[in-house]
Design a protein around this motif. Structure first.
Motif, PDB file in Angstrom:
ATOM      1  N   VAL A   1      48.451  16.232 -42.113  1.00 49.73           N
ATOM      2  CA  VAL A   1      47.641  16.064 -43.468  1.00 49.73           C
ATOM      3  C   VAL A   1      46.259  16.241 -43.352  1.00 49.73           C
ATOM      4  N   LEU A   2      45.294  17.376 -44.166  1.00 52.76           N
ATOM      5  CA  LEU A   2      44.274  16.957 -43.878  1.00 52.76           C
ATOM      6  C   LEU A   2      43.737  16.392 -45.143  1.00 52.76           C
ATOM      7  N   GLY A   3      42.886  16.005 -44.928  1.00 58.89           N
ATOM      8  CA  GLY A   3      42.344  14.666 -45.942  1.00 58.89           C
ATOM      9  C   GLY A   3      43.132  13.336 -45.819  1.00 58.89           C
ATOM     10  N   GLY A   4      44.274  13.154 -44.806  1.00 59.53           N
ATOM     11  CA  GLY A   4      44.915  12.339 -44.792  1.00 59.53           C
ATOM     12  C   GLY A   4      44.315  11.006 -44.540  1.00 59.53           C
ATOM     13  N   THR A   5      43.172  10.479 -44.817  1.00 62.20           N
ATOM     14  CA  THR A   5      42.626   9.199 -45.441  1.00 62.20           C
ATOM     15  C   THR A   5      41.852   9.179 -47.282  1.00 62.20           C
ATOM     16  N   GLY A   6      41.946  10.449 -47.748  1.00 64.42           N
ATOM     17  CA  GLY A   6      42.087  10.275 -49.190  1.00 64.42           C
ATOM     18  C   GLY A   6      43.316   9.728 -49.930  1.00 64.42           C
ATOM     19  N   TRP A   7      42.763   9.894 -51.394  1.00 72.57           N
ATOM     20  CA  TRP A   7      43.278   8.797 -51.655  1.00 72.57           C
ATOM     21  C   TRP A   7      45.464   9.415 -52.367  1.00 72.57           C
TER      22      TRP A   7
ATOM     23  N   SER B   1      35.299  25.098 -37.195  1.00 76.16           N
ATOM     24  CA  SER B   1      36.022  26.776 -37.130  1.00 76.16           C
ATOM     25  C   SER B   1      37.794  26.419 -37.396  1.00 76.16           C
ATOM     26  N   PRO B   2      37.880  28.064 -37.098  1.00 74.94           N
ATOM     27  CA  PRO B   2      39.204  28.508 -36.502  1.00 74.94           C
ATOM     28  C   PRO B   2      39.640  28.211 -36.450  1.00 74.94           C
ATOM     29  N   GLU B   3      39.003  28.277 -34.824  1.00 73.72           N
ATOM     30  CA  GLU B   3      39.165  28.192 -33.318  1.00 73.72           C
ATOM     31  C   GLU B   3      39.512  26.821 -33.767  1.00 73.72           C
ATOM     32  N   SER B   4      38.643  25.444 -33.933  1.00 71.00           N
ATOM     33  CA  SER B   4      38.926  24.603 -33.041  1.00 71.00           C
ATOM     34  C   SER B   4      39.976  23.735 -34.332  1.00 71.00           C
ATOM     35  N   ILE B   5      40.677  24.163 -35.475  1.00 71.91           N
ATOM     36  CA  ILE B   5      41.399  24.388 -36.045  1.00 71.91           C
ATOM     37  C   ILE B   5      43.128  24.496 -35.856  1.00 71.91           C
ATOM     38  N   GLY B   6      43.056  25.333 -34.935  1.00 74.37           N
ATOM     39  CA  GLY B   6      43.900  26.321 -33.740  1.00 74.37           C
ATOM     40  C   GLY B   6      44.251  25.549 -33.196  1.00 74.37           C
ATOM     41  N   ARG B   7      43.100  24.985 -32.660  1.00 70.57           N
ATOM     42  CA  ARG B   7      43.581  24.580 -31.241  1.00 70.57           C
ATOM     43  C   ARG B   7      43.711  22.485 -31.351  1.00 70.57           C
ATOM     44  N   LEU B   8      44.255  21.949 -32.820  1.00 71.55           N
ATOM     45  CA  LEU B   8      43.973  21.265 -32.998  1.00 71.55           C
ATOM     46  C   LEU B   8      46.083  21.859 -33.516  1.00 71.55           C
ATOM     47  N   LEU B   9      46.222  22.378 -34.125  1.00 69.44           N
ATOM     48  CA  LEU B   9      47.384  22.747 -34.548  1.00 69.44           C
ATOM     49  C   LEU B   9      48.130  23.027 -33.438  1.00 69.44           C
ATOM     50  N   ARG B  10      47.382  23.286 -32.380  1.00 74.43           N
ATOM     51  CA  ARG B  10      48.616  23.903 -31.192  1.00 74.43           C
ATOM     52  C   ARG B  10      48.733  23.231 -30.792  1.00 74.43           C
ATOM     53  N   GLU B  11      48.119  22.317 -30.409  1.00 74.18           N
ATOM     54  CA  GLU B  11      47.663  20.709 -29.124  1.00 74.18           C
ATOM     55  C   GLU B  11      49.312  19.356 -29.905  1.00 74.18           C
TER      56      GLU B  11
ATOM     57  N   ALA C   1      45.240   3.614 -39.716  1.00 76.10           N
ATOM     58  CA  ALA C   1      45.729   3.226 -38.488  1.00 76.10           C
ATOM     59  C   ALA C   1      47.668   3.176 -37.140  1.00 76.10           C
ATOM     60  N   THR C   2      47.996   3.556 -38.565  1.00 73.66           N
ATOM     61  CA  THR C   2      49.310   3.376 -37.663  1.00 73.66           C
ATOM     62  C   THR C   2      50.156   4.658 -37.855  1.00 73.66           C
ATOM     63  N   HIS C   3      49.368   5.397 -38.391  1.00 69.84           N
ATOM     64  CA  HIS C   3      49.405   7.029 -37.957  1.00 69.84           C
ATOM     65  C   HIS C   3      48.466   7.668 -36.988  1.00 69.84           C
ATOM     66  N   GLN C   4      49.272   8.418 -36.084  1.00 73.93           N
ATOM     67  CA  GLN C   4      48.182   9.630 -35.309  1.00 73.93           C
ATOM     68  C   GLN C   4      47.518   9.996 -35.995  1.00 73.93           C
ATOM     69  N   PHE C   5      46.145  10.155 -35.487  1.00 76.94           N
ATOM     70  CA  PHE C   5      44.556  10.056 -36.433  1.00 76.94           C
ATOM     71  C   PHE C   5      43.942  11.337 -35.120  1.00 76.94           C
ATOM     72  N   ALA C   6      43.757  11.700 -35.885  1.00 74.89           N
ATOM     73  CA  ALA C   6      41.987  12.774 -35.579  1.00 74.89           C
ATOM     74  C   ALA C   6      41.330  13.548 -36.432  1.00 74.89           C
ATOM     75  N   GLU C   7      40.303  12.695 -35.302  1.00 72.62           N
ATOM     76  CA  GLU C   7      38.629  13.354 -36.261  1.00 72.62           C
ATOM     77  C   GLU C   7      38.030  14.627 -35.809  1.00 72.62           C
ATOM     78  N   LEU C   8      38.707  15.523 -37.485  1.00 71.30           N
ATOM     79  CA  LEU C   8      37.637  16.659 -37.444  1.00 71.30           C
ATOM     80  C   LEU C   8      36.406  17.063 -38.391  1.00 71.30           C
ATOM     81  N   ASP C   9      35.590  17.505 -38.839  1.00 76.00           N
ATOM     82  CA  ASP C   9      34.760  17.625 -40.135  1.00 76.00           C
ATOM     83  C   ASP C   9      35.304  18.965 -40.821  1.00 76.00           C
ATOM     84  N   LEU C  10      36.318  18.549 -41.544  1.00 78.54           N
ATOM     85  CA  LEU C  10      36.691  20.130 -41.916  1.00 78.54           C
ATOM     86  C   LEU C  10      35.622  20.529 -42.912  1.00 78.54           C
ATOM     87  N   ALA C  11      34.420  20.436 -43.720  1.00 75.52           N
ATOM     88  CA  ALA C  11      33.806  21.383 -44.716  1.00 75.52           C
ATOM     89  C   ALA C  11      33.046  21.831 -42.960  1.00 75.52           C
ATOM     90  N   ARG C  12      32.851  21.530 -42.092  1.00 73.23           N
ATOM     91  CA  ARG C  12      32.512  22.593 -41.194  1.00 73.23           C
ATOM     92  C   ARG C  12      33.442  23.233 -39.886  1.00 73.23           C
TER      93      ARG C  12
END
Length: 328
Positions: free
Chosen positions: A16-22, A63-73, A50-61
């Motif tokens: 869930v991208l933006g998982g901390t939002g409303w 890169s496709p490579e960092s997003i893809g790496r996260l999805l693959r990992e 806190a009860t979910h797995q969390f990944a810290e990523l500045d989605l506004a910045r």
């Protein structure tokens, strides 16, 4: 109605991208209750994830490579894009470039990242009913309505939704766009209109003063955030693809009625209000009423929470979170 996706829904690994939002927090909570493996992605953690797995990523910045790496990992099966450049944690004071970076730029980078992941990752993208732009009062807004947004925010949101739909048409992506009406319910974003109502009533109760509220003459469709989360999960677990689907209550309510209903649902007399009428800044048109027949047919979804229940629970959760701690 679309058939469920193959396999047990509980086996899905859902990011869930933006998982901390409303909306994001409610999607995370509901997905976890359904047995999904939830990954909340945002710039910084919040206590409620806190009860979910969390990944810290500045989605506004990112890169496709960092997003893809996260999805693959994390071997993600489904991505829910619940981000929005009008993120109320940060406020609405955004430049046109800021709006484009997240509402459109992220979508393009996400679509590029999905192309680097082995297998097909489903995408549920959260758009807004305001993408349709201004319509005559009384219009029941269905998905055949040609969008004509006029503000930088709504144009950037529409461009993001259109990028997703274009990718599904070419087979480059699999998923749906949900165009969501105005939202109410528990844990509202502070800068949203419901969030401001909660803060104003909280202050009035604390001080004993009246609750000042400035109201325009808009009529809007409000839907409970938990019902929206239910629609998102139905979209996640569906095989339907390549369509925009309106998510709302199917009813338009004027702002004075909404505010009075909030106050009385919270247990206070309407006389506590100090109403002031003037033009109010808005992210979208002055009239919204969603046609939700496609959501019923395609996803088997209908809203279940009344506006009074939504506003009551919005206040109750706020009171629980702001209850003074009594010393021993």
């Amino acid at each position: 109605m679309a058939t469920p996706r193959p396999g047990a829904p509980g086996a899905l690994r859902t990011a869930v991208l933006g998982g901390t939002g409303w909306l994001g927090r409610h999607v995370c909570e509901l997905a976890a209750r359904r047995g999904h493996h939830v990954l909340a992605v945002a710039r910084r953690p919040r206590p409620h994830v806190a009860t979910h797995q969390f990944a810290e990523l500045d989605l506004a910045r990112a890169s496709p490579e960092s997003i893809g790496r996260l999805l693959r990992e994390h071997r993600v099966d489904v991505v829910v894009n619940a981000t929005d450049a009008a993120n109320a944690t940060d406020g609405w004071a955004r430049t046109d470039e800021d709006l484009a970076d997240l509402n459109l730029g992220l979508v393009r980078r996400l679509l590029a990242a999905l192309g680097t992941v082995e297998g097909r990752v489903r995408l549920v993208h959260i758009g807004t009913m305001h993408e349709y732009g201004e319509v005559p009062a009384g219009t029941v807004m269905d998905e055949a309505l040609h969008p004509r947004p006029v503000t930088p925010y709504t144009r950037s949101k529409l461009a993001g939704s259109q990028a997703v739909l274009a990718a599904t048409r070419t087979g480059a992506a699999d998923g749906l766009v949900l165009r969501v009406a105005n939202v109410s319910g528990p844990h509202p974003s502070p800068e949203s209109f419901p969030g401001k109502l909660v803060a104003l009533l909280r202050e009035a109760v604390a001080t004993g003063d009246r609750m000042p509220v400035t109201l325009g003459d808009a009529l809007r469709d409000f839907v409970d955030v938990r019902d929206v989360a239910e629609a998102v999960l139905k979209a996640v677990e569906s095989t339907a693809t390549g369509q925009a689907v309106n998510i709302g209550s199917g009813t338009a309510v004027d702002m004075p009625t909404l505010v009075r209903l909030f106050v009385t649902a919270a247990g206070y007399p309407a006389e506590i209000l100090d109403e002031r009428a003037q033009e109010v800044r808005s992210l979208g048109g002055a009239w919204t009423r969603a046609d939700i027949q496609r959501a019923a047919h395609l996803l088997g979804w209908r809203p279940r929470t009344t506006l009074a229940e939504s506003l009551r629970d919005m206040w109750r959760t706020d009171r629980a979170e702001h209850r003074p701690v009594v010393g021993r």
